[in-house]
Motif scaffolding. Structure first.
Motif, PDB file in Angstrom:
ATOM      1  N   ASN A 369       0.803  -0.872   0.100  1.00 14.61           N
ATOM      2  CA  ASN A 369       0.070  -0.096  -0.164  1.00 14.61           C
ATOM      3  C   ASN A 369       0.998   1.538  -0.041  1.00 14.61           C
ATOM      4  OD1 ASN A 369      -2.338  -1.078   0.008  1.00 14.61           O
ATOM      5  ND2 ASN A 369      -2.257  -1.506   2.209  1.00 14.61           N
ATOM      6  N   ARG A 370       1.686   1.412   0.679  1.00 17.43           N
ATOM      7  CA  ARG A 370       2.395   2.595   1.567  1.00 17.43           C
ATOM      8  C   ARG A 370       3.533   2.554  -0.414  1.00 17.43           C
ATOM      9  NH1 ARG A 370       5.868   0.724   4.524  1.00 17.43           N
ATOM     10  NH2 ARG A 370       7.298   0.030   4.047  1.00 17.43           N
ATOM     11  N   ARG A 371       4.220   1.643  -1.169  1.00 19.96           N
ATOM     12  CA  ARG A 371       4.877   1.774  -2.629  1.00 19.96           C
ATOM     13  C   ARG A 371       3.999   2.609  -3.334  1.00 19.96           C
ATOM     14  NH1 ARG A 371       8.180  -3.465  -3.044  1.00 19.96           N
ATOM     15  NH2 ARG A 371      10.129  -2.754  -1.280  1.00 19.96           N
ATOM     16  N   LEU A 372       2.850   1.939  -3.050  1.00 19.33           N
ATOM     17  CA  LEU A 372       1.883   2.529  -4.320  1.00 19.33           C
ATOM     18  C   LEU A 372       1.141   3.412  -4.759  1.00 19.33           C
ATOM     19  CD1 LEU A 372      -0.504   2.069  -6.995  1.00 19.33           C
ATOM     20  CD2 LEU A 372      -2.024   1.403  -5.185  1.00 19.33           C
ATOM     21  N   CYS A 373       1.161   4.083  -2.982  1.00 22.05           N
ATOM     22  CA  CYS A 373       1.061   5.656  -2.766  1.00 22.05           C
ATOM     23  C   CYS A 373       2.658   6.083  -2.921  1.00 22.05           C
ATOM     24  CB  CYS A 373       0.167   5.982  -1.140  1.00 22.05           C
ATOM     25  SG  CYS A 373      -0.868   5.600  -1.036  1.00 22.05           S
ATOM     26  N   ASP A 374       3.361   5.796  -2.812  1.00 26.25           N
ATOM     27  CA  ASP A 374       4.646   6.488  -3.033  1.00 26.25           C
ATOM     28  C   ASP A 374       5.030   6.617  -4.862  1.00 26.25           C
ATOM     29  OD1 ASP A 374       5.113   6.946  -0.670  1.00 26.25           O
ATOM     30  OD2 ASP A 374       6.208   4.934  -0.350  1.00 26.25           O
ATOM     31  N   ALA A 375       4.929   5.500  -5.121  1.00 24.96           N
ATOM     32  CA  ALA A 375       4.761   5.642  -6.707  1.00 24.96           C
ATOM     33  C   ALA A 375       4.192   6.721  -7.689  1.00 24.96           C
ATOM     34  CB  ALA A 375       4.247   4.415  -7.272  1.00 24.96           C
ATOM     35  N   GLU A 376       2.703   6.195  -6.606  1.00 23.25           N
ATOM     36  CA  GLU A 376       1.876   8.072  -7.523  1.00 23.25           C
ATOM     37  C   GLU A 376       2.054   9.512  -7.700  1.00 23.25           C
ATOM     38  OE1 GLU A 376      -2.374   5.147  -7.162  1.00 23.25           O
ATOM     39  OE2 GLU A 376      -1.709   6.106  -5.563  1.00 23.25           O
ATOM     40  N   LEU A 377       2.887   9.267  -6.005  1.00 21.93           N
ATOM     41  CA  LEU A 377       3.177  10.329  -5.201  1.00 21.93           C
ATOM     42  C   LEU A 377       4.458  11.212  -6.250  1.00 21.93           C
ATOM     43  CD1 LEU A 377       2.611  11.279  -1.869  1.00 21.93           C
ATOM     44  CD2 LEU A 377       1.294  11.745  -2.972  1.00 21.93           C
ATOM     45  N   ALA A 378       5.766   9.998  -6.447  1.00 21.32           N
ATOM     46  CA  ALA A 378       7.091  10.468  -7.232  1.00 21.32           C
ATOM     47  C   ALA A 378       6.315  10.304  -8.744  1.00 21.32           C
ATOM     48  CB  ALA A 378       7.593   8.998  -7.418  1.00 21.32           C
ATOM     49  N   ASP A 379       5.727  10.123  -8.799  1.00 17.97           N
ATOM     50  CA  ASP A 379       5.172  10.469 -10.631  1.00 17.97           C
ATOM     51  C   ASP A 379       4.882  11.935 -10.753  1.00 17.97           C
ATOM     52  OD1 ASP A 379       5.491   8.077 -11.223  1.00 17.97           O
ATOM     53  OD2 ASP A 379       2.998   7.591 -11.518  1.00 17.97           O
ATOM     54  N   ALA A 380       4.178  12.743 -10.072  1.00 15.65           N
ATOM     55  CA  ALA A 380       3.898  14.277  -9.642  1.00 15.65           C
ATOM     56  C   ALA A 380       4.400  14.644  -9.596  1.00 15.65           C
ATOM     57  CB  ALA A 380       2.556  14.726  -9.085  1.00 15.65           C
ATOM     58  N   GLN A 381       5.647  14.305  -9.051  1.00 16.00           N
ATOM     59  CA  GLN A 381       7.237  14.855  -8.600  1.00 16.00           C
ATOM     60  C   GLN A 381       7.385  16.017 -10.298  1.00 16.00           C
ATOM     61  OE1 GLN A 381       9.649  13.086  -6.604  1.00 16.00           O
ATOM     62  NE2 GLN A 381       8.569  13.195  -4.657  1.00 16.00           N
ATOM     63  N   PRO A 382       8.126  17.067 -10.427  1.00 12.84           N
ATOM     64  CA  PRO A 382       9.346  17.420 -11.190  1.00 12.84           C
ATOM     65  C   PRO A 382       9.908  16.514 -11.698  1.00 12.84           C
ATOM     66  CG  PRO A 382       9.497  18.988  -9.042  1.00 12.84           C
ATOM     67  CD  PRO A 382       8.742  17.647  -8.450  1.00 12.84           C
ATOM     68  N   ALA A 383      10.163  16.987 -13.156  1.00 13.84           N
ATOM     69  CA  ALA A 383      10.721  16.053 -13.514  1.00 13.84           C
ATOM     70  C   ALA A 383      12.526  16.173 -13.576  1.00 13.84           C
ATOM     71  CB  ALA A 383      10.807  16.656 -15.663  1.00 13.84           C
ATOM     72  N   PRO A 384      13.248  15.170 -13.966  1.00 16.39           N
ATOM     73  CA  PRO A 384      14.737  15.572 -13.712  1.00 16.39           C
ATOM     74  C   PRO A 384      14.861  16.701 -14.009  1.00 16.39           C
ATOM     75  CG  PRO A 384      14.348  13.179 -13.647  1.00 16.39           C
ATOM     76  CD  PRO A 384      13.324  13.948 -13.927  1.00 16.39           C
ATOM     77  N   ASP A 385      16.265  17.519 -13.117  1.00 14.39           N
ATOM     78  CA  ASP A 385      16.710  18.359 -13.405  1.00 14.39           C
ATOM     79  C   ASP A 385      17.973  18.003 -14.992  1.00 14.39           C
ATOM     80  OD1 ASP A 385      19.331  17.249 -13.433  1.00 14.39           O
ATOM     81  OD2 ASP A 385      18.900  18.463 -11.132  1.00 14.39           O
ATOM     82  N   VAL A 386      17.902  19.498 -15.424  1.00 15.52           N
ATOM     83  CA  VAL A 386      18.908  18.897 -16.896  1.00 15.52           C
ATOM     84  C   VAL A 386      20.234  18.170 -16.756  1.00 15.52           C
ATOM     85  CG1 VAL A 386      20.470  19.617 -18.496  1.00 15.52           C
ATOM     86  CG2 VAL A 386      18.236  21.359 -17.624  1.00 15.52           C
ATOM     87  N   ALA A 387      20.867  18.251 -15.709  1.00 14.15           N
ATOM     88  CA  ALA A 387      22.749  17.602 -15.226  1.00 14.15           C
ATOM     89  C   ALA A 387      22.587  16.206 -15.138  1.00 14.15           C
ATOM     90  CB  ALA A 387      22.724  18.182 -14.109  1.00 14.15           C
TER      91      ALA A 387
END
Length: 545
Positions: A369-387
Motif C-alpha cells: 500500500n505504501r509503495r503504491l502511494c509513494d509511486a503515485e506521489l513520485a509520478d507527480a514530482q517535477p522532472a529530473p533536472d538537466v544535469a
C-alpha cells in the motif's frame, strides 16, 4: 489543481491502517488422507466397513442437530437462490441484532448448494461380489448443501461461519478487522462515525490506530474456539479428545490504508489526476470506472466514457500472481488503498494462522500500500533536472570507476524497458530478469533475450535507476529511476510520438484537418515557402525546377 502530495497533506482529516476482511479455513489434519479417514471411521466411530455410507450417517445426524439448534434458538433458516446476494439478505438481521444489543448470537442460518471436494469411496476392482470388499478412497467434486451461520459477536460484530455435512468437514470463517475495531472502540467509550466497512471520523484517531495495530491471530483463534463449542459440529467431544482437532489456515486477507478527505471535491481531484496520469504510465492491468447504474442497449440517451463524472466510483487495480492491489474512492469521502492476498505462497509465507505468518502478511500488505502511494506521489514530482537528464542519456563512469552506457531517449529498446518498469505490479515484490524479458518483449517488435536483459539491468543499476533487493535475484526502481522512467514514458508517449504522427506528410487530408497541430504546422510551412520565394525574387534569383 493541487498536486497529489498537497491533497494528501492538507485535505485529509483521518488516516487509518488496518486489516480488513479475513477469510480463514478450519481443517482437521487427521482427515486429510485416505489412511486417516479409514482409521477415523473404523476405530474412532466403530464402523465395520469404512465407506461413504458411514460418512453419510454422520452427515445426516449433523444436519438434524443443525435443524434442532435453529428451532431451539428461534433462528430463521433461509435457502439461498443461485446468484442471490447473501450479504444483502443478512444485513437486516445484523442491524436488528445491533439495535437490540444482545450479545453473541446466531441471527440467521442460510443454506446454499455449492461445489466442494469431498471424500468418496468405491469398491476396488474385482471386489464387486465380495462380502467385505476392499474400498478405495479419493476426493471428488460434488454439489452439496453448505450452511451459513451469520453470527453477531460481541468482539467481532458481523461475521459468518460456513460449513457442510461432508468429510473432511471444513469450516470457513469470515471476519472483518474494521468491525472488530468498532467493537473495541465501543468498549473503550470512544466515539466514532461509521463509513461502510471503515471509519469516517473518530474522537481519538491515535487510539483508533493503536486498536487496529493490536489485532492479531489470538483474536481470530479465540473466536473460532468460542463458537466451535456453541454451534453444532459433526465431531464429538470424544473425537476432539482423540486428536481430531481443527487447525486454521489463511485463505484470503486484506490489508487496507484509508485516508478520509475533508470534502468530496478534494478526493475527486486526487483521483482525477491519478487515473489520468496512470492510464498509460502505471500500466495497471485494469483501470476501471464502476458506474452505479446499469446501461443496456434499450437505455435511452447518448453515453460517453469520461475519467470522472458524477455518479461514478473510480477504481484502479493491479495484479500480482493471484493477489492484487486496488485503490478506490469509498462513498465519495475516502481514499481506500487495499492489498488483497489470496494466496500466501505468492510471498513465500505459510498458510497456518500463527503470529509469524500473520505479522508477515500484514507487513507485505502495508508495504505494498505504501509503495503504491509513494509511486503515485513520485509520478507527480517535477522532472529530473538537466544535469540528471544528461547523466542518464550519456555514457558515464560510476564512483567505483565502472563504465555506465547511456540510455538514449527515443531508442526503442530503452523506451520499452522504461515503459515496462513503471508497472505497478513491480511494487509488491520487484522484478526479475525473466519478467523483464517478458514485458520488454511485449513492447518491442523484435526478440528481446535474457542476455540483453542482463546488459540492460547492469546499466540501469550503474545509472542508479534500479537497486537489487538483498538476498534475492530481484530488482526494484529507485526514486530517481521512477522519475526518469515517468519522464521518458510521458514525454515519448504523450508528446513526441503523437506529435510526429500528426506532422507526417503521408497523413490523409481528412485526418490532418482535424488536428490543430497539423494545421498549424502546414500553415507554417506554407508561410515559410512564401517568405523564401519573396526573398529570392527580391534578390533577383530565379530558380527553375
Amino acid at each position: 489543481m493541487a498536486d497529489y502530495a498537497t491533497l494528501l497533506r492538507d485535505h485529509v482529516t483521518l488516516k487509518c491502517r488496518s486489516i480488513d476482511r479475513i477469510l480463514l479455513q478450519a481443517f482437521v489434519p487427521k482427515l486429510q488422507t485416505a489412511g486417516y479417514v479409514c482409521r477415523f471411521l473404523r476405530w474412532q466411530r466403530g464402523f465395520k466397513i469404512p465407506s461413504s455410507a458411514a460418512f453419510g450417517k454422520i452427515g445426516e445426524e449433523y444436519v438434524k442437530r443443525i435443524r434442532d439448534f435453529a428451532k431451539a434458538n428461534n433462528i430463521p433458516v433461509v435457502r439461498f437462490e443461485k446468484g442471490q446476494n447473501k450479504e444483502k439478505l443478512a444485513r437486516p438481521y445484523f442491524e436488528a441484532a445491533a439495535r437490540e444489543g444482545k450479545k453473541d448470537r446466531v441471527v440467521l442460518i442460510g443454506v446454499a448448494q455449492e461445489k466442494a471436494r469431498v471424500w468418496r469411496s468405491w469398491k476396488a476392482k474385482g471386489q464387486d461380489k465380495v462380502a467385505h470388499p476392499h474400498m478405495e478412497w479419493g476426493r471428488q467434486m460434488a454439489y452439496i448443501n453448505h450452511f451459513y451461520f451469520y453470527i453477531w459477536d460481541s468482539e467481532w460484530g458481523k461475521t459468518f461461519w460456513k460449513t457442510n455435512a461432508y468429510a473432511p468437514y471444513p469450516v470457513w470463517l469470515w471476519l472483518n478487522g474494521h468491525e472488530w475495531a468498532k467493537q473495541q472502540l465501543k468498549k473503550a467509550g470512544i466515539g466514532y462515525e461509521e463509513l461502510d466497512n471503515g471509519f469516517r471520523s473518530c474522537d481519538d484517531a491515535l487510539a483508533l490506530q493503536k486498536i487496529c495495530d493490536r489485532l492479531g491471530p489470538g483474536a481470530a483463534k479465540s473466536f473460532f474456539w468460542r463458537w466451535l463449542g456453541r454451534l453444532p459440529s459433526p465431531l464429538t467431544e470424544e473425537d476432539l479428545k482423540a486428536g481430531y482437532v481443527y487447525d486454521l489456515a489463511f485463505r484470503h486477507m486484506e490489508v487496507s490504508d484509508t485516508c478520509v478527505f475533508d470534502r468530496p471535491q478534494a478526493g475527486r481531484m486526487w483521483f482525477e489526476g491519478v487515473i489520468r496520469d496512470h492510464l498509460d504510465v502505471g500500466r495497471p492491468h485494469q483501470v476501471s470506472l464502476v458506474f452505479d447504474r446499469n446501461i443496456r442497449g434499450t437505455t435511452p440517451g447518448i453515453f460517453q466514457t469520461r475519467v470522472i463524472t458524477k455518479g461514478t466510483n473510480p477504481a484502479l487495480t493491479c495484479y500480482y500472481k493471484s493477489s492484487l492491489i486496488k485503490q478506490y474512492f469509498k462513498e465519495g469521502k475516502a481514499l481506500r488503498t487495499e492489498t488483497v492476498i489470496c494466496n500466501t505462497r505468492d510471498f513465500g509465507i505459510g498458510r497456518r494462522v500463527c503470529a509469524q505468518n500473520w505479522n508477515a502478511l500484514r507487513a507485505v500488505g502495508e508495504s505494498a500500500n505504501r509503495r503504491l502511494c509513494d509511486a503515485e506521489l513520485a509520478d507527480a514530482q517535477p522532472a529530473p533536472d538537466v544535469a540528471t537528464f544528461d547523466q542518464v542519456t550519456r555514457p558515464s563512469v560510476t564512483e567505483d570507476g565502472l563504465y555506465a552506457p547511456g540510455l538514449r531517449f527515443g531508442d526503442p529498446r530503452v523506451m520499452a524497458i522504461l515503459a515496462s518498469l513503471v508497472s505497478f505490479c513491480h511494487l509488491v515484490a520487484g522484478f526479475t530478469n525473466r519478467q523483464l524479458v517478458e514485458r520488454v518483449g511485449s513492447f518491442m517488435q523484435q526478440p528481446y533475450r535474457r542476455r540483453q536483459a542482463t546488459y540492460d539491468l547492469r546499466r540501469l543499476k550503474r545509472k542508479g535507476l534500479i537497486s537489487r533487493i538483498p538476498h534475492a535475484h530481484r530488482y526494484q526502481l529507485t526514486s530517481l529511476g521512477r522519475r526518469v522512467a515517468v519522464l521518458f514514458t510521458k514525454t515519448y508517449g504523450r508528446t513526441l510520438a503523437p506529435g510526429l504522427t500528426m506532422l507526417d506528410l503521408r497523413l490523409p487530408d481528412e485526418v490532418s484537418r482535424r488536428s490543430s497541430l497539423a494545421i498549424a504546422w502546414r500553415q507554417f510551412e506554407q508561410a515559410l515557402e512564401v517568405y523564401i520565394d519573396r526573398r529570392l525574387i527580391a534578390a533577383g534569383i530565379l530558380i527553375v525546377l
